[in-house]
Scaffold this active site. Structure first.
Site, PDB file in Angstrom:
ATOM      1  N   SER A 224      -4.694  -4.537   6.366  1.00 35.56           N
ATOM      2  CA  SER A 224      -3.896  -5.531   6.366  1.00 35.56           C
ATOM      3  C   SER A 224      -4.101  -6.340   7.751  1.00 35.56           C
ATOM      4  CB  SER A 224      -2.404  -5.316   6.223  1.00 35.56           C
ATOM      5  OG  SER A 224      -1.869  -4.487   7.189  1.00 35.56           O
TER       6      SER A 224
ATOM      7  N   LYS B 154       3.013  -8.713  -2.851  1.00 34.13           N
ATOM      8  CA  LYS B 154       1.778  -9.311  -2.532  1.00 34.13           C
ATOM      9  C   LYS B 154       1.298 -10.043  -3.781  1.00 34.13           C
ATOM     10  CE  LYS B 154       1.769  -6.832   1.294  1.00 34.13           C
ATOM     11  NZ  LYS B 154       3.177  -5.829   1.417  1.00 34.13           N
TER      12      LYS B 154
ATOM     13  N   HIS C 233      -2.359  -4.276  -0.195  1.00 35.42           N
ATOM     14  CA  HIS C 233      -3.076  -5.384  -0.052  1.00 35.42           C
ATOM     15  C   HIS C 233      -4.455  -5.698  -0.920  1.00 35.42           C
ATOM     16  CE1 HIS C 233      -0.885  -7.231   3.408  1.00 35.42           C
ATOM     17  NE2 HIS C 233      -0.552  -5.923   3.518  1.00 35.42           N
TER      18      HIS C 233
END
Length: 462
Positions: free
Chosen positions: A223, A283, A251
């Site tokens: 990230s 996300k 992610h």
């Protein structure tokens, strides 16, 4: 020059006389305080004060906790003004998708806003199992379990699986939740340099036969840096040494792989060879929460023992239904994944062509622009916001000293003009800030202080 006052105060004099007489002193006039009750003495508070003072000295506003006045996607509204937004995890732009919003609204209408207790107490709701079945399918796992927080999922899982007789091997840049989980477990912790699997192999060799269980933990997409590990080699190492392999896909789901299934799809590795898949709903899946996917044995064990699940309220209907709808939309609209990939490559290529340092980023939704100096990163963020670009600085202690950066999150909904404008304005502001800070002598490396704030204090605080 007068002589120093060496007279004893009343309490000290009383104590001395009492010792001379062989009996305890009367200290009732001065009650002893055994514990420190000041929050200002907590580790890190002094650095926080220095950071705030530094911002005041230069007139720089706090870049964090900015209020967004609506749905934050490729653009957002801050202080009544629309700006281009590079500070959102909404990689696929599903947060504003009508189907996702409708699913959340319908779920609230049917189930209410909370399931009101842990799932052990309040029971299941159909959306819980539907979501967990879909997430298991995403990773080719037998089952999954959903937590109300991604951080809690990591902490509770590692804390439950390992003990003092075990060892955790983790990448040096692993997420905080992994570190906290490892510390909670009591297992020995062995970090290896970022993506350095030669060192990991050496550590596995050195530690063999010293522990009952071993866990290797990496991220599918890092990230802070936007790069990936070598999953095929990690699988080979874990199978050779008999360790568990855990991959944090927070992610990478929705980002890696043609269908958004994460690093296993991207790398062409059989996902079933990974023991523990972790992911978040916050996300690409436009919701809130975290999950663990793996074997039925693993999931059954966690559902019975993991404190972050057993003793926590169940996922609310709106969050569960939104995540399930987002997962469905991701599968039905693969053009979003393709557009995200194109936008990410475009940003990386334009930034590099402009001479910006993008570190080890590979062009997958996360592109850091390395600044080095934390003060410069904060100043850049503020100046870019004034020019219509919202991007946050990442500074120490989130990253090591001298590795501060602006972190750009790319979305499928960013337009070509958003990317061009961001790179162009960033290049201009980098040059401006270099000139400004050099003129003021305020870089972290400066031997001179800034007003009453010494350079060393800037370094440690910012």
């Amino acid at each position: 020059m007068s002589a120093p006052d060496t007279r004893l105060d009343g309490i000290a004099r009383s104590a001395l006389l009492a010792r001379m007489r062989g009996r305890p002193a009367d200290t009732s006039a001065a009650p002893t305080q055994y514990y420190d009750t000041s929050f200002e003495t907590l580790p890190g508070f002094e650095e926080l004060k220095i950071m705030r003072t530094a911002g005041d000295v230069l007139g720089i506003a706090n870049p964090f906790y900015r209020a967004h006045e609506g749905c934050a996607g490729a653009t957002t509204r801050i202080d009544g003004r629309e700006v281009i937004n590079f500070a959102s995890y909404d990689y696929l732009g599903l947060n504003a998708h009508p189907a996702v919003r409708h699913a959340a609204q319908e779920a609230i209408a049917h189930y209410g806003t909370s399931v009101s207790a842990s799932r052990l107490v309040a029971g299941e709701r159909p959306f819980h199992r539907a979501l967990e079945t879909a997430l298991a399918g995403l990773h080719r796992a037998e089952d999954s379990v959903v937590f109300v927080s991604g951080h809690a999922a990591n902490v509770a899982t590692i804390g439950s699986l390992l003990g003092a007789d075990d060892v955790v091997f983790h990448d040096a840049l692993i997420h905080n939740s992994i570190i906290v989980g490892a510390e909670l477990s009591g297992a020995r912790r062995r970090g290896f340099p970022h993506n350095d699997l030669d060192t990991l192999e050496a550590l596995l060799l050195a530690e063999r036969a010293q522990s009952r269980r071993a866990l290797i933990v990496v991220e599918g997409l890092y990230s802070m840096d936007g790069d990936m590990p070598d999953l095929a080699r990690l699988v080979a190492l874990k199978e050779r040494f008999g360790a568990w392999l855990m991959v944090d896909e927070a992610h990478s789901v929705g980002v890696l792989g043609a269908a958004g299934h994460g690093i296993a799809e991207h790398a062409g590795v059989d996902a079933s060879r990974v023991d523990i898949w972790m992911g978040t709903l916050s996300k690409s899946l436009a919701s809130c929460g975290g999950y663990i996917a793996g074997s039925q044995t693993l999931i059954d064990f966690l559902k019975a023992t993991a404190p972050g699940f057993v003793y926590s309220v169940g996922l609310p209907a709106a969050a569960g239904a939104a995540a399930l709808a987002a997962l469905t939309m991701m599968q039905q609209e693969p053009e979003r994944i393709a557009r995200l990939a194109a936008n990410s490559r475009s940003f990386l290529e334009q930034a590099q062509a402009a001479g910006l340092d993008t570190g080890t980023a590979e062009g997958h939704a996360i592109v850091p622009v390395m600044v080095g100096d934390s003060l410069k990163a904060v100043l850049l963020s503020e100046r870019l916001l004034a020019r219509g670009i919202n991007v946050l600085p990442i500074i120490h202690p989130a990253v090591p000293h001298r590795s501060a950066r602006l972190r750009f999150f790319i979305s499928a909904t960013h337009e070509d003009s958003h990317i061009r404008d961001a790179v162009r304005l960033l290049v201009e502001e980098v040059a401006h800030c270099d000139h400004l800070l050099a003129g003021l002598g305020l870089t972290m490396a400066s031997a001179e202080g800034a007003g009453t704030v010494p350079a060393a204090a800037w370094e440690s605080a910012l």
